[in-house]
Design a protein around this motif. Structure first.
Motif, PDB file in Angstrom:
ATOM      1  N   LYS A 130     -18.310  55.699  12.921  1.00 57.53           N
ATOM      2  CA  LYS A 130     -17.766  54.958  14.054  1.00 57.53           C
ATOM      3  C   LYS A 130     -18.281  55.508  15.380  1.00 57.53           C
ATOM      4  O   LYS A 130     -17.778  55.138  16.445  1.00 57.53           O
ATOM      5  N   GLY A 131     -19.270  56.394  15.305  1.00 58.30           N
ATOM      6  CA  GLY A 131     -19.867  56.942  16.510  1.00 58.30           C
ATOM      7  C   GLY A 131     -19.083  58.064  17.159  1.00 58.30           C
ATOM      8  O   GLY A 131     -19.348  58.425  18.307  1.00 58.30           O
ATOM      9  N   ARG A 132     -18.134  58.658  16.444  1.00 63.97           N
ATOM     10  CA  ARG A 132     -17.322  59.737  16.979  1.00 63.97           C
ATOM     11  C   ARG A 132     -17.944  61.086  16.617  1.00 63.97           C
ATOM     12  O   ARG A 132     -18.500  61.252  15.525  1.00 63.97           O
ATOM     13  N   ALA A 133     -17.826  62.040  17.530  1.00 65.04           N
ATOM     14  CA  ALA A 133     -18.372  63.370  17.291  1.00 65.04           C
ATOM     15  C   ALA A 133     -17.597  64.067  16.174  1.00 65.04           C
ATOM     16  O   ALA A 133     -16.367  63.968  16.091  1.00 65.04           O
TER      17      ALA A 133
ATOM     18  N   ASN B  58      -7.493  61.116  20.780  1.00 65.79           N
ATOM     19  CA  ASN B  58      -6.678  59.943  20.471  1.00 65.79           C
ATOM     20  C   ASN B  58      -7.601  58.854  19.924  1.00 65.79           C
ATOM     21  O   ASN B  58      -8.060  57.979  20.652  1.00 65.79           O
ATOM     22  N   ILE B  59      -7.879  58.898  18.640  1.00 67.47           N
ATOM     23  CA  ILE B  59      -8.920  58.052  18.045  1.00 67.47           C
ATOM     24  C   ILE B  59      -8.381  56.734  17.486  1.00 67.47           C
ATOM     25  O   ILE B  59      -9.110  55.986  16.853  1.00 67.47           O
TER      26      ILE B  59
ATOM     27  N   SER C   5     -27.465  69.283  21.305  1.00 65.78           N
ATOM     28  CA  SER C   5     -26.645  69.899  20.261  1.00 65.78           C
ATOM     29  C   SER C   5     -26.967  69.273  18.912  1.00 65.78           C
ATOM     30  O   SER C   5     -27.563  68.192  18.827  1.00 65.78           O
ATOM     31  N   ASP C   6     -26.546  69.953  17.853  1.00 66.37           N
ATOM     32  CA  ASP C   6     -26.769  69.432  16.511  1.00 66.37           C
ATOM     33  C   ASP C   6     -25.505  68.798  15.936  1.00 66.37           C
ATOM     34  O   ASP C   6     -25.380  68.619  14.726  1.00 66.37           O
TER      35      ASP C   6
ATOM     36  N   GLN D 267     -16.016  61.669  22.126  1.00 67.28           N
ATOM     37  CA  GLN D 267     -16.781  62.300  23.198  1.00 67.28           C
ATOM     38  C   GLN D 267     -18.227  62.433  22.758  1.00 67.28           C
ATOM     39  O   GLN D 267     -18.525  62.593  21.572  1.00 67.28           O
ATOM     40  N   ALA D 268     -19.110  62.361  23.723  1.00 65.60           N
ATOM     41  CA  ALA D 268     -20.529  62.495  23.413  1.00 65.60           C
ATOM     42  C   ALA D 268     -20.865  63.963  23.198  1.00 65.60           C
ATOM     43  O   ALA D 268     -20.428  64.817  23.977  1.00 65.60           O
TER      44      ALA D 268
END
Length: 220
Positions: free
Chosen positions: A204-207, A27-28, A197-198, A191-192
């Protein structure tokens, strides 16, 4: 629709789920960028079905641009939040209903566009066929269908949702829809990334998690 099927999703959307402390990862606060790009390119036509809409940022974005859209989701909590948001934003052309997306009825031949933004991998594998039958039944002649789904390998083995290979996705959809394209894509998630992980982050700092975007249609 059994209560035990609804409860986990309601717990997630209400913040009660133990495995989801903090924001719901998918939910971004806006449509997934892959879907937003399709909308910007004029690939959507009313009426639109937002399958498994959740908090319905895709539906709300479409309604703000003048589309008529219906959002369906299993979670009453998510549907209540989406309905409030549409009212708050004065978006009367977006409506929402609690429904089992793998077995819903009442919309036969209605929708010119159907969008599945991160729903498909959330379905039990044995519900995929009934889901695809349901959305095909709800589609108008010549309708378009878009699926944004996690690629197998997006999560460590044994973790995460029911992600797919390209072949699995094609084999599931092809009996009901004419597939135009399946291409690599990303799902943006709050989420981090796992340590070491690569996985990259967006601006916006989102995975950025590996996914597929499927485009399909029904004949006229």
């Amino acid at each position: 629709m059994a209560d035990e099927e609804v409860a986990p999703w309601d717990d997630i959307y209400s913040g009660k789920a133990e495995d989801f402390s903090g924001p719901v990862p998918w939910n971004i606060g806006e449509p997934q960028p892959e879907i937003a790009e399709l909308i910007a390119r004029g690939k959507f036509h009313s009426e639109v079905l937002d399958a498994g809409c959740g908090h319905a940022e895709t539906s709300l974005h479409l309604a703000a641009q003048g589309y008529t859209v219906v959002g369906l989701d299993l979670s009453p909590t998510a549907i209540a939040a989406a309905t409030r948001a549409a009212k708050d934003r004065n978006l009367a052309s977006a409506t929402f209903e609690v429904a089992d997306i793998s077995a819903f009825t009442g919309y036969d031949g209605r929708f010119s566009t159907i969008v599945d933004s991160t729903l498909f991998h959330s379905l039990p594998v044995d519900r995929r066929r009934s889901y695809l039958e349901s959305v095909a039944r709800a589609a108008a002649s010549g309708a378009s269908f878009y699926i944004l789904v996690f690629e197998k390998g997006a999560f460590p083995e044994g973790e995460g949702p029911n992600a797919v290979t390209e072949d699995e996705l094609r084999q599931a959809v092809a009996p009901f829809w004419n597939i135009d394209e399946v291409r690599p894509a990303f799902i943006h998630a709050l989420q981090a990334p796992p340590e070491g992980s690569d996985i990259e982050l967006d601006d916006k700092g989102r995975a950025l998690l590996p996914a597929f975007l499927l485009s399909a249609h029904l004949p006229l």
